[in-house]
Scaffold this motif. Structure first.
Motif, PDB file in Angstrom:
ATOM      1  N   HIS A 136       0.823  -1.214   0.000  1.00 55.54           N
ATOM      2  CA  HIS A 136       0.000   0.000   0.000  1.00 55.54           C
ATOM      3  C   HIS A 136       0.854   1.259   0.000  1.00 55.54           C
ATOM      4  CE1 HIS A 136      -3.590  -2.453   1.525  1.00 55.54           C
ATOM      5  NE2 HIS A 136      -3.824  -2.079   0.283  1.00 55.54           N
ATOM      6  N   ASP A 140      -0.089   3.478  -3.009  1.00 51.60           N
ATOM      7  CA  ASP A 140      -0.907   4.657  -2.686  1.00 51.60           C
ATOM      8  C   ASP A 140      -0.087   5.924  -2.475  1.00 51.60           C
ATOM      9  OD1 ASP A 140      -3.349   3.306  -2.747  1.00 51.60           O
ATOM     10  OD2 ASP A 140      -3.067   2.554  -0.710  1.00 51.60           O
ATOM     11  N   ILE A 141       1.121   5.775  -1.995  1.00 52.33           N
ATOM     12  CA  ILE A 141       1.885   6.970  -1.612  1.00 52.33           C
ATOM     13  C   ILE A 141       3.081   7.206  -2.539  1.00 52.33           C
ATOM     14  CG2 ILE A 141       3.109   8.132   0.257  1.00 52.33           C
ATOM     15  CD1 ILE A 141       0.109   7.524   0.778  1.00 52.33           C
ATOM     16  N   PRO A 144       2.441   6.912  -6.963  1.00 48.39           N
ATOM     17  CA  PRO A 144       1.681   8.038  -7.542  1.00 48.39           C
ATOM     18  C   PRO A 144       2.478   9.342  -7.557  1.00 48.39           C
ATOM     19  CG  PRO A 144       0.317   6.829  -5.999  1.00 48.39           C
ATOM     20  CD  PRO A 144       1.701   6.275  -5.858  1.00 48.39           C
ATOM     21  N   GLN A 145       3.311   9.548  -6.560  1.00 45.79           N
ATOM     22  CA  GLN A 145       4.131  10.762  -6.556  1.00 45.79           C
ATOM     23  C   GLN A 145       5.319  10.618  -7.497  1.00 45.79           C
ATOM     24  OE1 GLN A 145       4.801  12.798  -2.682  1.00 45.79           O
ATOM     25  NE2 GLN A 145       3.714  11.068  -1.804  1.00 45.79           N
ATOM     26  N   ARG A 224       1.826  17.981  -6.653  1.00 44.92           N
ATOM     27  CA  ARG A 224       0.526  17.416  -6.896  1.00 44.92           C
ATOM     28  C   ARG A 224       0.280  17.008  -8.330  1.00 44.92           C
ATOM     29  NH1 ARG A 224      -3.470  21.324  -6.733  1.00 44.92           N
ATOM     30  NH2 ARG A 224      -2.201  22.179  -5.080  1.00 44.92           N
TER      31      ARG A 224
ATOM     32  N   PHE B  92       0.465  13.637   2.759  1.00 44.32           N
ATOM     33  CA  PHE B  92       0.623  13.109   1.409  1.00 44.32           C
ATOM     34  C   PHE B  92       0.189  14.187   0.420  1.00 44.32           C
ATOM     35  CE2 PHE B  92      -0.523   9.157   3.945  1.00 44.32           C
ATOM     36  CZ  PHE B  92       0.804   8.850   4.204  1.00 44.32           C
ATOM     37  N   PRO B  93       1.130  14.748  -0.336  1.00 40.88           N
ATOM     38  CA  PRO B  93       0.840  15.961  -1.107  1.00 40.88           C
ATOM     39  C   PRO B  93      -0.105  15.740  -2.285  1.00 40.88           C
ATOM     40  CG  PRO B  93       3.035  15.165  -1.611  1.00 40.88           C
ATOM     41  CD  PRO B  93       2.524  14.313  -0.490  1.00 40.88           C
ATOM     42  N   HIS B  94      -0.234  14.495  -2.722  1.00 48.28           N
ATOM     43  CA  HIS B  94      -1.063  14.231  -3.900  1.00 48.28           C
ATOM     44  C   HIS B  94      -2.500  13.884  -3.525  1.00 48.28           C
ATOM     45  CE1 HIS B  94       0.376  10.474  -2.369  1.00 48.28           C
ATOM     46  NE2 HIS B  94      -0.355   9.767  -3.187  1.00 48.28           N
ATOM     47  N   MET B  95      -2.810  13.973  -2.218  1.00 46.39           N
ATOM     48  CA  MET B  95      -4.165  13.639  -1.776  1.00 46.39           C
ATOM     49  C   MET B  95      -4.782  14.841  -1.071  1.00 46.39           C
ATOM     50  SD  MET B  95      -3.653   9.953  -0.020  1.00 46.39           S
ATOM     51  CE  MET B  95      -3.135   8.541  -0.953  1.00 46.39           C
ATOM     52  N   LEU B 103      -7.203   7.426   4.326  1.00 50.68           N
ATOM     53  CA  LEU B 103      -6.426   6.348   3.708  1.00 50.68           C
ATOM     54  C   LEU B 103      -6.097   5.195   4.661  1.00 50.68           C
ATOM     55  CD1 LEU B 103      -4.856   5.400   1.112  1.00 50.68           C
ATOM     56  CD2 LEU B 103      -2.826   6.246   2.293  1.00 50.68           C
ATOM     57  N   ARG B 107      -7.182   1.301   4.437  1.00 51.09           N
ATOM     58  CA  ARG B 107      -6.216   0.293   4.011  1.00 51.09           C
ATOM     59  C   ARG B 107      -5.834  -0.659   5.140  1.00 51.09           C
ATOM     60  NH1 ARG B 107      -7.653   1.764  -0.189  1.00 51.09           N
ATOM     61  NH2 ARG B 107      -6.455   2.727  -1.872  1.00 51.09           N
ATOM     62  N   TYR B 136      -5.714  20.588  -1.032  1.00 50.80           N
ATOM     63  CA  TYR B 136      -4.496  19.790  -0.953  1.00 50.80           C
ATOM     64  C   TYR B 136      -3.573  20.405   0.091  1.00 50.80           C
ATOM     65  CZ  TYR B 136      -5.906  17.180  -5.041  1.00 50.80           C
ATOM     66  OH  TYR B 136      -6.568  16.344  -5.895  1.00 50.80           O
ATOM     67  N   ASP B 138      -0.607  21.549   0.218  1.00 49.39           N
ATOM     68  CA  ASP B 138       0.172  22.766  -0.038  1.00 49.39           C
ATOM     69  C   ASP B 138      -0.699  24.018  -0.123  1.00 49.39           C
ATOM     70  OD1 ASP B 138      -1.024  22.401  -2.463  1.00 49.39           O
ATOM     71  OD2 ASP B 138       0.815  22.346  -3.653  1.00 49.39           O
TER      72      ASP B 138
END
Ligand SMILES: Nc1ncnc2c1ncn2[C@@H]1O[C@H](COP(=O)(O)OP(=O)(O)OP(=O)(O)O)[C@@H](O)[C@H]1O
Ligand SMILES: [Mg+2]
Lengths: 224, 245
Positions: A136, A140-141, A144-145, A224, B92-95, B103, B107, B136, B138
């Protein structure tokens, strides 16, 4: 003969076009196969290189270094002409796909490794502290980045693979370049070569443009 | 009272450098323990050993809620029971904020999407960031980000929350909002182990203060005892140096 009749001869073009088109199809197919196989191989090698047990990490590193050092043309000729001596006879297409995949996999592995290593340690620690499993955490982390970081260099690599498919013509694979040279000999006119060159540019220019756009995009929006 | 964390003979070397040198420390259920001490004294290393972000040396031993902390199957369970809030937030910067919080329950605890959503909603209210739910990280101020990090840790319903200098990377005007959230958590009975340079917070909120220096626990006691009447010279020197600022 005028310049136009020599390099852009309409009759020659019409005559040789079906041949060029069939070559283009093979070139595209070879490129796509090698790109996809190279991506899968590269991701696996990158993960092994980063997180595998020590011997596996070393093997991954050696693989990456070797296939980044060897010229693709040399590798291709070894695969096609030398492997039959040990009983492994591959078709021109298989030889080319294998050679391109092995090399692309090595570059892709380095790209993925750099992408994963660019993810701050804190992201891994936060994931672990939350109790996320390794799977995961990666799915998930981390990945994706990392994907955002690796897309521009990966696209660049796709361009290189597509270009390198032209090398397959030396092992008699009827790709775009091979068909063009044959048509040229047949017609005693360079028009097919010019058209082939334009076709290469037509496939790759959009990708080159895309890389530029992506690099700009990801520079602007940091994570992002 | 039962101990949520019990640490015995904990040592940790980085190469030949001894970062932790025979630490014994228990944290009881509902207790708030603040760790203070000079830079490099091993405070971060100590709390990072509790969820094994840092591997400690044998024969040290840490037990979290009855489970011995070591590599292997049980580690995921220990980590699920131990929440951690970092100095640098590590969101988590993309979420989105909501996704950050949802999350881990989904999970790790296999909480359903709707239940996780409700939980996230309630936690965001608790730390006062419900208006930022779909932004987000940021796009948030440091103080807001750290409150999200606290909500994210709370979402796992941990038995203990570890804080590593949660306000040290914040602009001064945002320190208060984070400390307020922590204060309310402490009052509601959450077990907390807090590394901090906020002496006011330690004095007001801690049940017990631990002073570390050179990888050892030099002195431990009630906040009033430590701050007003430290027994050890090293503690006194440290406090004088800090309070002189
Ligand atoms: N990964 C590492 N490798 C080598 N030395 C380390 C490592 N992590 C920490 N140290 C050393 O261990 C000692 C204790 O570090 P630690 O981060 O626990 O101190 P601290 O009390 O949290 O300090 P600060 O108040 O500055 O955060 C320091 O001297 C540090 O340099
Ligand atoms: Mg520290």
């Amino acid at each position: 003969m005028s310049f136009a009749e020599t390099f852009f001869n309409w009759d020659v073009l019409v005559n040789s076009f079906p041949l060029l088109l069939s070559g283009l199809k093979i070139t595209l197919f070879l490129g796509v196969v090698a790109i996809i196989a190279g991506l899968v191989l590269g991701l696996i090698v990158a993960l092994v290189r980063l997180y595998g047990v020590k011997p596996a990490r070393i093997i991954a590193k050696i693989y990456i270094d070797i296939f980044r050092s060897i010229p693709i043309l040399v590798l291709l000729i070894v695969v096609y002409y030398a492997l039959p001596f040990v009983g492994l006879r591959l078709s021109p297409f298989m030889s080319a796909a294998l050679a391109l995949t092995l090399v692309s996999g090595a570059y892709t592995a380095e790209i993925f490794r750099a992408g994963i290593e660019a993810i701050p340690r804190g992201q891994f620690e936060a994931s672990q502290a939350l109790g996320l499993s390794y799977r995961h955490m990666m799915a998930d982390i981390v990945l994706p980045q990392a994907i955002r970081i690796v897309i521009p260099p990966l696209t660049n690599n796709c361009i290189n693979v597509m270009k390198d498919t032209a090398l397959a013509s030396v092992v008699a694979m009827p790709d775009l370049l091979k068909q063009a040279t044959q048509a040229q000999a047949l017609e005693a006119n360079p028009t097919p070569l010019i058209v082939a060159a334009l076709m290469y540019i037509a496939i790759l220019w959009p990708l080159v443009y895309l890389v530029g756009r992506l690099e700009k995009k990801y520079r602007n929006e940091v994570a992002r | 009272m039962t101990d949520i964390v019990s640490i015995s003979k904990l040592s940790k070397k980085f190469g030949s450098f001894t970062a932790l040198d025979g630490i014994d420390l228990n944290v009881a259920e509902g207790e708030v323990v603040c760790i203070i001490g000079p830079s490099g004294s091993g405070k971060s290393t100590l709390i990072r050993c509790i969820n094994l972000l840092e591997q400690f040396d044998s024969p040290g031993r840490i037990v979290v809620d009855g489970t011995t902390v070591k590599r292997g199957k049980e580690l995921a369970r220990v980590r699920a029971e131990v929440g951690m809030v970092f100095q640098s937030f590590n969101l988590f910067p993309h979420m989105t904020i909501r996704q950050n919080i949802k999350l881990a329950p989904m999970r790790v605890r296999k909480t359903g999407d709707q239940a996780a959503d409700k939980l996230a909603q309630q936690l965001m209210q608790q730390v006062g960031i419900e208006a930022q739910a779909d932004k987000y990280p940021d796009q948030l101020s440091g103080g807001q980000q750290q409150r999200v990090a606290i909500a994210r840790a709370l979402a796992m319903k941990p038995r203990i929350l570890l804080f590593d200098e949660p306000t040290s990377s914040l602009d001064p005007e945002m320190v208060g909002e984070v400390l307020d959230v922590m204060k309310r958590l402490a009052e509601s009975g959450v077990t907390m182990l807090v590394v901090t340079h906020e002496m006011g917070f330690a004095r007001q909120v801690a049940d017990r203060v631990v002073f570390m220096d050179g990888g050892k626990i030099v002195e431990t006691g009630k906040p009033d005892a430590i701050f007003d009447d430290p027994r050890e010279a090293r503690t006194r020197n440290f406090l004088n140096a800090i309070l002189a600022h």
